[in-house]
Design a protein around this motif. Structure first.
Motif, PDB file in Angstrom:
ATOM      1  N   SER A  44      -3.333   3.366   1.403  1.00 51.19           N
ATOM      2  CA  SER A  44      -4.446   2.783   0.468  1.00 51.19           C
ATOM      3  C   SER A  44      -4.824   1.569   1.135  1.00 51.19           C
ATOM      4  CB  SER A  44      -3.832   2.755  -0.807  1.00 51.19           C
ATOM      5  OG  SER A  44      -2.602   1.974  -0.862  1.00 51.19           O
ATOM      6  N   ALA A  45      -5.866   0.976   0.329  1.00 48.13           N
ATOM      7  CA  ALA A  45      -6.722  -0.203   0.475  1.00 48.13           C
ATOM      8  C   ALA A  45      -7.098  -0.247   2.006  1.00 48.13           C
ATOM      9  CB  ALA A  45      -5.803  -1.270   0.189  1.00 48.13           C
ATOM     10  N   GLY A  46      -7.565   0.640   2.680  1.00 49.47           N
ATOM     11  CA  GLY A  46      -7.980   0.819   3.724  1.00 49.47           C
ATOM     12  C   GLY A  46      -7.121   0.288   5.036  1.00 49.47           C
ATOM     13  N   GLN A  47      -5.883   0.501   4.622  1.00 44.44           N
ATOM     14  CA  GLN A  47      -4.917  -0.339   5.611  1.00 44.44           C
ATOM     15  C   GLN A  47      -4.335   0.611   6.811  1.00 44.44           C
ATOM     16  OE1 GLN A  47      -1.580  -2.680   3.812  1.00 44.44           O
ATOM     17  NE2 GLN A  47      -3.201  -4.204   3.678  1.00 44.44           N
ATOM     18  N   VAL A  48      -4.208   0.100   7.863  1.00 48.94           N
ATOM     19  CA  VAL A  48      -3.690   0.787   8.874  1.00 48.94           C
ATOM     20  C   VAL A  48      -2.861  -0.355   9.723  1.00 48.94           C
ATOM     21  CG1 VAL A  48      -4.022   2.158  11.028  1.00 48.94           C
ATOM     22  CG2 VAL A  48      -5.486   2.167   9.521  1.00 48.94           C
ATOM     23  N   LEU A  49      -1.392   0.184   9.927  1.00 46.12           N
ATOM     24  CA  LEU A  49      -0.432  -0.681  10.519  1.00 46.12           C
ATOM     25  C   LEU A  49       0.162  -0.078  11.652  1.00 46.12           C
ATOM     26  CD1 LEU A  49      -0.893  -2.032   7.332  1.00 46.12           C
ATOM     27  CD2 LEU A  49       1.422  -2.786   7.818  1.00 46.12           C
ATOM     28  N   ARG A  50       0.714  -0.782  12.701  1.00 48.44           N
ATOM     29  CA  ARG A  50       1.199  -0.219  14.108  1.00 48.44           C
ATOM     30  C   ARG A  50       2.614  -1.227  14.239  1.00 48.44           C
ATOM     31  NH1 ARG A  50      -0.593  -1.302  19.974  1.00 48.44           N
ATOM     32  NH2 ARG A  50      -0.697  -3.135  19.239  1.00 48.44           N
ATOM     33  N   THR A  51       3.506  -0.306  14.695  1.00 49.35           N
ATOM     34  CA  THR A  51       4.709  -1.022  15.300  1.00 49.35           C
ATOM     35  C   THR A  51       5.129  -0.616  16.614  1.00 49.35           C
ATOM     36  OG1 THR A  51       6.906  -1.588  15.058  1.00 49.35           O
ATOM     37  CG2 THR A  51       6.404   0.588  14.395  1.00 49.35           C
ATOM     38  N   GLN A  82      -3.955   4.609  21.244  1.00 50.20           N
ATOM     39  CA  GLN A  82      -5.125   5.523  20.785  1.00 50.20           C
ATOM     40  C   GLN A  82      -4.649   6.204  19.640  1.00 50.20           C
ATOM     41  OE1 GLN A  82      -6.489   8.291  23.760  1.00 50.20           O
ATOM     42  NE2 GLN A  82      -6.292   6.883  25.538  1.00 50.20           N
ATOM     43  N   ALA A  83      -5.488   6.360  18.500  1.00 51.30           N
ATOM     44  CA  ALA A  83      -5.088   6.558  17.297  1.00 51.30           C
ATOM     45  C   ALA A  83      -6.481   7.345  16.882  1.00 51.30           C
ATOM     46  CB  ALA A  83      -4.133   5.885  16.416  1.00 51.30           C
ATOM     47  N   VAL A  84      -6.400   8.250  15.840  1.00 50.23           N
ATOM     48  CA  VAL A  84      -7.523   8.662  14.923  1.00 50.23           C
ATOM     49  C   VAL A  84      -6.929   8.851  13.537  1.00 50.23           C
ATOM     50  CG1 VAL A  84      -8.773  10.869  14.496  1.00 50.23           C
ATOM     51  CG2 VAL A  84      -8.131  10.273  16.930  1.00 50.23           C
ATOM     52  N   ALA A  85      -7.696   8.336  12.621  1.00 51.21           N
ATOM     53  CA  ALA A  85      -7.360   8.118  11.350  1.00 51.21           C
ATOM     54  C   ALA A  85      -8.305   8.725  10.355  1.00 51.21           C
ATOM     55  CB  ALA A  85      -6.915   6.623  10.820  1.00 51.21           C
ATOM     56  N   MET A  86      -7.959   9.301   9.348  1.00 49.13           N
ATOM     57  CA  MET A  86      -9.041   9.814   8.456  1.00 49.13           C
ATOM     58  C   MET A  86      -8.739   9.242   6.826  1.00 49.13           C
ATOM     59  SD  MET A  86      -9.362  14.115   7.458  1.00 49.13           S
ATOM     60  CE  MET A  86      -8.044  13.862   6.293  1.00 49.13           C
ATOM     61  N   THR A  87      -9.961   9.059   6.371  1.00 48.64           N
ATOM     62  CA  THR A  87      -9.904   8.883   4.949  1.00 48.64           C
ATOM     63  C   THR A  87     -10.412   9.857   4.063  1.00 48.64           C
ATOM     64  OG1 THR A  87     -12.328   8.003   5.005  1.00 48.64           O
ATOM     65  CG2 THR A  87     -10.544   6.383   5.458  1.00 48.64           C
ATOM     66  N   ILE A  88      -9.874   9.939   2.727  1.00 55.70           N
ATOM     67  CA  ILE A  88     -10.182  11.152   1.987  1.00 55.70           C
ATOM     68  C   ILE A  88     -11.263  10.827   0.724  1.00 55.70           C
ATOM     69  CG2 ILE A  88      -8.189  12.330   2.747  1.00 55.70           C
ATOM     70  CD1 ILE A  88      -7.595  11.105  -0.828  1.00 55.70           C
ATOM     71  N   GLY A 104     -14.029  -3.379   7.128  1.00 63.98           N
ATOM     72  CA  GLY A 104     -15.013  -2.433   6.223  1.00 63.98           C
ATOM     73  C   GLY A 104     -14.376  -1.406   5.389  1.00 63.98           C
ATOM     74  N   ALA A 105     -13.267  -1.299   5.710  1.00 59.30           N
ATOM     75  CA  ALA A 105     -12.405   0.122   5.098  1.00 59.30           C
ATOM     76  C   ALA A 105     -11.775  -0.193   3.929  1.00 59.30           C
ATOM     77  CB  ALA A 105     -11.738   0.793   6.340  1.00 59.30           C
ATOM     78  N   GLU A 106     -11.793  -1.365   3.419  1.00 59.47           N
ATOM     79  CA  GLU A 106     -10.863  -1.670   2.331  1.00 59.47           C
ATOM     80  C   GLU A 106     -11.131  -0.789   1.035  1.00 59.47           C
ATOM     81  OE1 GLU A 106     -12.059  -5.004   5.159  1.00 59.47           O
ATOM     82  OE2 GLU A 106     -13.128  -3.850   3.799  1.00 59.47           O
ATOM     83  N   ALA A 107     -12.214  -0.315   0.807  1.00 57.70           N
ATOM     84  CA  ALA A 107     -12.490   0.453  -0.381  1.00 57.70           C
ATOM     85  C   ALA A 107     -12.018   1.844  -0.314  1.00 57.70           C
ATOM     86  CB  ALA A 107     -13.544   0.392  -1.161  1.00 57.70           C
ATOM     87  N   LEU A 108     -11.488   2.313   1.001  1.00 53.52           N
ATOM     88  CA  LEU A 108     -11.317   3.676   1.464  1.00 53.52           C
ATOM     89  C   LEU A 108      -9.579   3.926   1.219  1.00 53.52           C
ATOM     90  CD1 LEU A 108     -13.651   4.125   4.186  1.00 53.52           C
ATOM     91  CD2 LEU A 108     -13.917   4.833   1.935  1.00 53.52           C
ATOM     92  N   GLN A 109      -9.243   5.345   1.222  1.00 56.88           N
ATOM     93  CA  GLN A 109      -8.106   5.872   1.247  1.00 56.88           C
ATOM     94  C   GLN A 109      -7.677   6.388   2.505  1.00 56.88           C
ATOM     95  OE1 GLN A 109      -5.840   6.899  -2.362  1.00 56.88           O
ATOM     96  NE2 GLN A 109      -7.789   7.029  -3.720  1.00 56.88           N
ATOM     97  N   PHE A 110      -6.809   6.009   3.335  1.00 60.19           N
ATOM     98  CA  PHE A 110      -6.410   6.747   4.613  1.00 60.19           C
ATOM     99  C   PHE A 110      -5.255   7.575   4.189  1.00 60.19           C
ATOM    100  CE2 PHE A 110      -8.449   3.250   6.891  1.00 60.19           C
ATOM    101  CZ  PHE A 110      -9.181   3.849   7.885  1.00 60.19           C
ATOM    102  N   ARG A 111      -5.328   8.756   4.373  1.00 56.57           N
ATOM    103  CA  ARG A 111      -4.334   9.859   4.327  1.00 56.57           C
ATOM    104  C   ARG A 111      -3.736  10.602   5.490  1.00 56.57           C
ATOM    105  NH1 ARG A 111      -4.030  11.571  -1.256  1.00 56.57           N
ATOM    106  NH2 ARG A 111      -4.430   9.869  -2.626  1.00 56.57           N
ATOM    107  N   SER A 125       0.910  -1.261   0.006  1.00 57.35           N
ATOM    108  CA  SER A 125      -0.040  -0.144  -0.007  1.00 57.35           C
ATOM    109  C   SER A 125       0.824   1.407   0.183  1.00 57.35           C
ATOM    110  CB  SER A 125      -1.051  -0.090   1.179  1.00 57.35           C
ATOM    111  OG  SER A 125      -1.988  -0.995   0.956  1.00 57.35           O
ATOM    112  N   GLN A 126       0.296   2.344  -0.549  1.00 53.94           N
ATOM    113  CA  GLN A 126       1.007   3.761  -0.394  1.00 53.94           C
ATOM    114  C   GLN A 126       0.554   4.423   1.116  1.00 53.94           C
ATOM    115  OE1 GLN A 126       0.343   6.307  -3.678  1.00 53.94           O
ATOM    116  NE2 GLN A 126       2.126   7.641  -2.984  1.00 53.94           N
TER     117      GLN A 126
END
Length: 364
Positions: free
Chosen positions: A67-74, A104-110, A88-95, A49-50
């Motif tokens: 992209s592809a609704g992905q969020v990863l954490r280390t 705790q985190a807050v993520a936004m799709t565009i 259910g976010a697979e079709a969305l783009q997180f930016r 993903s980008q």
């Protein structure tokens, strides 16, 4: 115009991906004979993903969203990455993503209309709650940021003015603010959803956002949490695919802006500027001292008051003098850079296309 913006954005993403050659080694450069040198220690997450969304917490903890609704954490400095994507976010783009720690985190799709959403997790991404969904078909949210529990999210102009959504509880709920205190947008003006740093928060209720697309880029400033804004013209370049892509501030007065034209990633024409008065005026960085190409992300490093890092699809640069002059130290591609933490726990991270992730290493 929305159509032009969307087409230019899509073309820019495709161009950046097509021109990117995956790096096989880190890049190193010295700031001078006795100055520090920097390099990226690559920590690939195992995803293609980008990742334009990036939240640095420390040298060990970081979140990436793309992209592809992905969020990863280390939580171990990038040795292992865990997929914590919202269901259910697979079709969305997180930016953009902002984190308050390892849990705790807050993520936004565009996107237009309901594609612009905000999600929140309080348990490391095991579960997410959708806390905002844009219902205005003409709105397009680009980036968000927090100062403590107070958050702001920026949308491109609606009815001739940029739109701001506000949260007072760490992203648990959002309210679209009235636009009476927002200056009118210029023809064609918009913000860039390129690295999550088109809007940044400062001390107290101060925040800034940057624009492009019109006949000149501008920087908007608020001192009351987003209710009223003042716009300042920037000496940087603007155009259909050009403007200011990223802001970074060290305190209430000292800041840098970087950008350029994302359809011309190896060119840097009036692509950086600095401010010493909190964004009320900006000084252009001379071409021979500016970054060597279009840059989409920037951040001050925690361990030095005047050191800044900027990244883009054609390379990474650092400045030891608060953005007045830049040295390229890496020719690989990143979209975003974020720094956080204190002392030995401080860390800077970068992320971008084809799963590119790196951690900044300082050497002497």
């Amino acid at each position: 115009m929305r159509t032009l913006r969307s087409a230019a954005l899509a073309a820019g993403i495709l161009l950046a991906v097509s021109q990117m050659v995956p790096a096989q080694a880190v890049g190193t450069s010295s700031g001078g004979r006795h100055g520090p040198s920097y390099e990226w220690e690559l920590t690939p997450p195992g995803s293609a993903s980008q990742f334009r969304g990036l939240a640095a917490v420390s040298a060990d903890v970081a979140w990436i969203a793309g992209s592809a609704g992905q969020v990863l954490r280390t939580t171990d400095g990038g040795k292992k990455w865990k997929n914590v994507s919202p269901a259910g976010a697979e079709a969305l783009q997180f930016r953009d993503i902002e984190a308050f720690g390892s849990e705790q985190a807050v993520a936004m799709t565009i996107g237009n209309g309901e594609d612009s959403r905000i999600y929140r997790t309080a348990n490391g991404g095991k579960t997410w709650t959708e806390t905002f969904r844009n219902t205005d078909a003409t709105a397009f949210y680009d980036c968000l940021d927090f100062s403590g529990s107070h958050g702001l999210a920026l949308s491109d102009p609606v009815d001739g003015k940029f739109r701001i959504a506000s949260s007072s509880n760490g992203g648990e709920s959002w309210t679209v603010l009235p636009n009476a205190g927002m200056p009118a947008a210029l023809p064609g003006e918009f913000a860039f959803a390129a690295s999550g740093t088109c809007l940044v928060s400062g001390p107290g209720r101060t925040a800034w956002f940057a624009t492009g697309g019109g006949d000149r880029p501008r920087v908007f400033r608020t001192d009351d949490g987003g209710l009223h804004w003042k716009a300042t013209d920037s000496p940087m370049a603007s155009g259909a695919a050009a403007g200011i892509f990223s802001l970074a501030f060290r305190g209430p007065l000292f800041g840098v802006a970087v950008g350029g034209d994302f359809l011309k990633p190896t060119e840097a024409v009036n692509a950086a500027s600095v401010t010493y008065d909190g964004g009320r005026s900006w000084k252009l960085v001379a071409a021979d001292k500016a970054p060597k190409g279009y840059r989409s992300g920037s951040a001050f490093v925690p361990w030095s008051p005047a050191t800044v890092v900027a990244v883009g699809p054609s390379g990474s640069d650092f400045s030891l003098d608060g953005g007045r002059s830049w040295t390229q130290f890496y020719d690989g591609s990143f979209d975003s850079v974020e720094c956080a933490g204190h002392g030995f726990h401080a860390g800077c991270w970068a992320s971008g296309a084809n799963g590119a992730v790196g951690k900044l290493v300082r050497k002497h």
